[in-house]
Scaffold this motif. Structure first.
Motif, PDB file in Angstrom:
ATOM      1  N   HIS A   1       0.847  -1.200   0.000  1.00  0.00           N
ATOM      2  CA  HIS A   1       0.000   0.000   0.000  1.00  0.00           C
ATOM      3  C   HIS A   1       0.878   1.243   0.000  1.00  0.00           C
ATOM      4  O   HIS A   1       2.038   1.194   0.431  1.00  0.00           O
ATOM      5  CB  HIS A   1      -0.996   0.015   1.168  1.00  0.00           C
ATOM      6  CG  HIS A   1      -0.396  -0.167   2.522  1.00  0.00           C
ATOM      7  ND1 HIS A   1      -1.154  -0.177   3.662  1.00  0.00           N
ATOM      8  CD2 HIS A   1       0.886  -0.335   2.935  1.00  0.00           C
ATOM      9  CE1 HIS A   1      -0.362  -0.352   4.718  1.00  0.00           C
ATOM     10  NE2 HIS A   1       0.872  -0.451   4.297  1.00  0.00           N
TER      11      HIS A   1
ATOM     12  N   SER B   1       0.557   3.669   1.877  1.00  0.00           N
ATOM     13  CA  SER B   1       0.760   4.136   3.255  1.00  0.00           C
ATOM     14  C   SER B   1       2.194   3.870   3.716  1.00  0.00           C
ATOM     15  O   SER B   1       2.665   4.520   4.671  1.00  0.00           O
ATOM     16  CB  SER B   1      -0.199   3.429   4.213  1.00  0.00           C
ATOM     17  OG  SER B   1      -1.538   3.577   3.800  1.00  0.00           O
TER      18      SER B   1
ATOM     19  N   ARG C   1      -0.070  -7.106  -4.294  1.00  0.00           N
ATOM     20  CA  ARG C   1      -0.657  -8.038  -3.326  1.00  0.00           C
ATOM     21  C   ARG C   1      -1.000  -9.353  -3.991  1.00  0.00           C
ATOM     22  O   ARG C   1      -1.524  -9.363  -5.096  1.00  0.00           O
ATOM     23  CB  ARG C   1      -1.953  -7.476  -2.726  1.00  0.00           C
ATOM     24  CG  ARG C   1      -1.725  -6.354  -1.789  1.00  0.00           C
ATOM     25  CD  ARG C   1      -2.993  -5.950  -1.082  1.00  0.00           C
ATOM     26  NE  ARG C   1      -2.887  -4.567  -0.658  1.00  0.00           N
ATOM     27  CZ  ARG C   1      -3.897  -3.839  -0.206  1.00  0.00           C
ATOM     28  NH1 ARG C   1      -5.096  -4.367  -0.124  1.00  0.00           N
ATOM     29  NH2 ARG C   1      -3.692  -2.591   0.161  1.00  0.00           N
TER      30      ARG C   1
ATOM     31  N   GLN D   1      -2.596   2.902  -6.116  1.00  0.00           N
ATOM     32  CA  GLN D   1      -3.291   3.634  -5.055  1.00  0.00           C
ATOM     33  C   GLN D   1      -2.852   5.089  -5.048  1.00  0.00           C
ATOM     34  O   GLN D   1      -1.782   5.435  -5.537  1.00  0.00           O
ATOM     35  CB  GLN D   1      -2.954   3.041  -3.682  1.00  0.00           C
ATOM     36  CG  GLN D   1      -3.622   1.722  -3.385  1.00  0.00           C
ATOM     37  CD  GLN D   1      -3.403   1.292  -1.946  1.00  0.00           C
ATOM     38  OE1 GLN D   1      -2.377   1.571  -1.346  1.00  0.00           O
ATOM     39  NE2 GLN D   1      -4.383   0.609  -1.371  1.00  0.00           N
TER      40      GLN D   1
HETATM   41  N1  PHE Z   1      -3.558   1.624   3.315  1.00  0.00           N
HETATM   42  C1  PHE Z   1      -4.955   1.274   3.443  1.00  0.00           C
HETATM   43  C2  PHE Z   1      -5.266   0.131   2.438  1.00  0.00           C
HETATM   44  O1  PHE Z   1      -4.496  -0.117   1.542  1.00  0.00           O
HETATM   45  C3  PHE Z   1      -5.864   2.443   3.134  1.00  0.00           C
HETATM   46  C4  PHE Z   1      -5.712   3.573   4.131  1.00  0.00           C
HETATM   47  C5  PHE Z   1      -4.818   4.605   3.893  1.00  0.00           C
HETATM   48  C6  PHE Z   1      -6.475   3.590   5.291  1.00  0.00           C
HETATM   49  C7  PHE Z   1      -4.693   5.656   4.808  1.00  0.00           C
HETATM   50  C8  PHE Z   1      -6.361   4.609   6.197  1.00  0.00           C
HETATM   51  C9  PHE Z   1      -5.476   5.647   5.951  1.00  0.00           C
HETATM   52  O2  PHE Z   1      -6.286  -0.525   2.548  1.00  0.00           O
END
Ligand code: PHE
Length: 406
Positions: free
Chosen positions: A110, A112, A134, A148
């Protein structure tokens, strides 16, 4: 000669017992579809960028959010999980669900994974687009590589409360707070209320900009280790609620560790393929990888806001074939999906578990999968499918230790 090392983008990583990234997946690294002008994922990214540029200005009329779309998808396991407070035994770390280069390095699962490093650089408001990896199930809306866009916005006391009457007396943090469903222990309830309002307002405006003001949406409570409280946003599309993003108030510990402990903020992560499939009516996620001019031509607009009416590239008929085998105790379905991806490539549209049973006497477990084959650009022949299917059977026996029941 089989190299002992995993080569990714000219870098070399030692292989170990955790390595499970395949050559097929590594071929996709660097494709950067989101940076390819006129690609549908690029159009969505550009529309989101433009929405944020035109809606949120900094003090000097500059864009508030900076945009990053060139960070390498090769990250440390620490970045992808630990930096986000994802515990060591969390199910999302499973080897079966991720592409590990080795025990310490992986393809990000992700965007993140980059939150902490960008906050550490001193950024207060940013968008980050990238490819993520993934080992998911196989169907028309899942592909092992997708894209994303992450968004983060931080506020100081002053930034959050200055617009509120009497706000100069309010504070982001409180000492004696308790964690509850509404908030983290360190945050004040008024801070969380305003942050959450700003988050939901920002995302609602984004979704309206993308889908038009008539779109129906709803918020669903959920859980992420790196935000609290957390929500998912769903959009109603063709009589169905579709999840398009996850978001929430960032865990304060992440900001503390990134040197922004005096601020609080929110984060969201949305799936670009999901949005593009809904907006342009694209029926199959594999189409994003198509080089077919009949597909790509439709997105060659001069203005990114021009409506695009996608005419599905003619869909050729599917063929399906079932496979059943006895499985060893060590068997995990994701390994079988990965094998099907490697041997069957893009011919495979879907793999579903049809049936499984345990022999009452011997205790042996048997599973039966249906594999749906469909080519995006032509009609498959029975013979072609038979050969691929047989190759899958053979490889499953030799690599996964299953015993065929054909
Ligand atoms: N990283 C999470 C996902 O891939 C999404 C997310 C990003 C949730 C930022 C909260 C804050 O599902």
């Amino acid at each position: 000669v089989i190299s002992q090392d995993v080569q990714v983008q000219g870098r070399s990583f030692p292989r170990d017992d955790f390595s499970n990234v395949t050559a097929k997946i590594l071929q996709r690294v660097g494709a950067n579809l989101h940076n390819e002008p006129h690609h549908p994922l690029w159009i969505i990214k550009e529309r989101i960028k433009e929405h944020f540029y035109s809606s949120y200005m900094g003090r000097w009329g500059n864009p508030l959010f900076s945009v990053h779309d060139n960070l390498s998808p090769v990250v440390s396991v620490e970045q992808n999980f630990d930096s986000l407070l994802i515990p060591p035994d969390h199910p999302s770390r499973k080897r079966g669900d991720n592409y590990y280069i080795n025990r310490s390095t992986m393809l990000r699962a992700h965007t993140s994974a980059h939150q902490r490093e960008l906050v550490r650089q001193g950024l207060d408001a940013f968008l980050l687009a990238g490819d993520v990896y993934r080992r998911d199930e196989i169907d028309s809306s899942h592909f092992p590589v997708f894209h994303q866009m992450e968004g983060v916005r931080l506020f100081s006391d002053h930034e959050l409360f200055s617009s509120v009457d009497g706000g100069q007396h309010l504070s982001l943090f409180e000492d004696s707070g308790r964690r509850c469903g509404q908030k983290q222990e360190v945050h004040s309830l008024e801070a969380v209320t305003l942050l959450q309002f700003n988050l939901k307002n920002t995302l609602t405006r984004l979704v309206h900009a993308l889908f038009g003001p008539g779109v129906e949406l709803r918020w669903v409570d959920c859980h992420f280790p790196f935000t609290h409280p957390s929500f998912e946003l769903e959009v109603r599309f063709q009589e169905q609620w579709m999840e398009v993003l996850g978001c929430g108030i960032m865990e304060q510990q992440i900001l503390n560790s990134a040197g922004a402990g005096h601020k609080a903020g929110w984060a969201f992560g949305l799936g670009l393929e999901r949005l593009a499939m809904i907006l342009f009516n694209i029926p199959d996620i594999r189409l994003f990888w198509s080089r077919d001019p009949g597909f790509l031509q439709q997105f060659r607009v001069t203005d990114i806001h021009q409506p695009i009416s996608f005419k599905a590239v003619s869909r050729f008929p599917p063929l399906h074939n079932d496979i059943s085998f006895w499985v060893p105790d060590s068997f995990c379905p994701q390994d079988f999906f990965e094998l099907v991806r490697c041997v069957g490539g893009d011919l495979v549209e879907q793999v579903t578990l049809l049936d499984h049973f345990t022999h009452p006497k011997t205790g042996r477990r048997s599973e039966c999968y249906r594999i749906v084959y469909r080519h995006m650009e032509r009609t498959l022949t029975q013979e072609e499918v038979r050969q691929t299917h047989a190759a899958i059977e053979r490889t499953a026996e030799s690599e996964l230790g299953v015993t065929g029941r054909y």
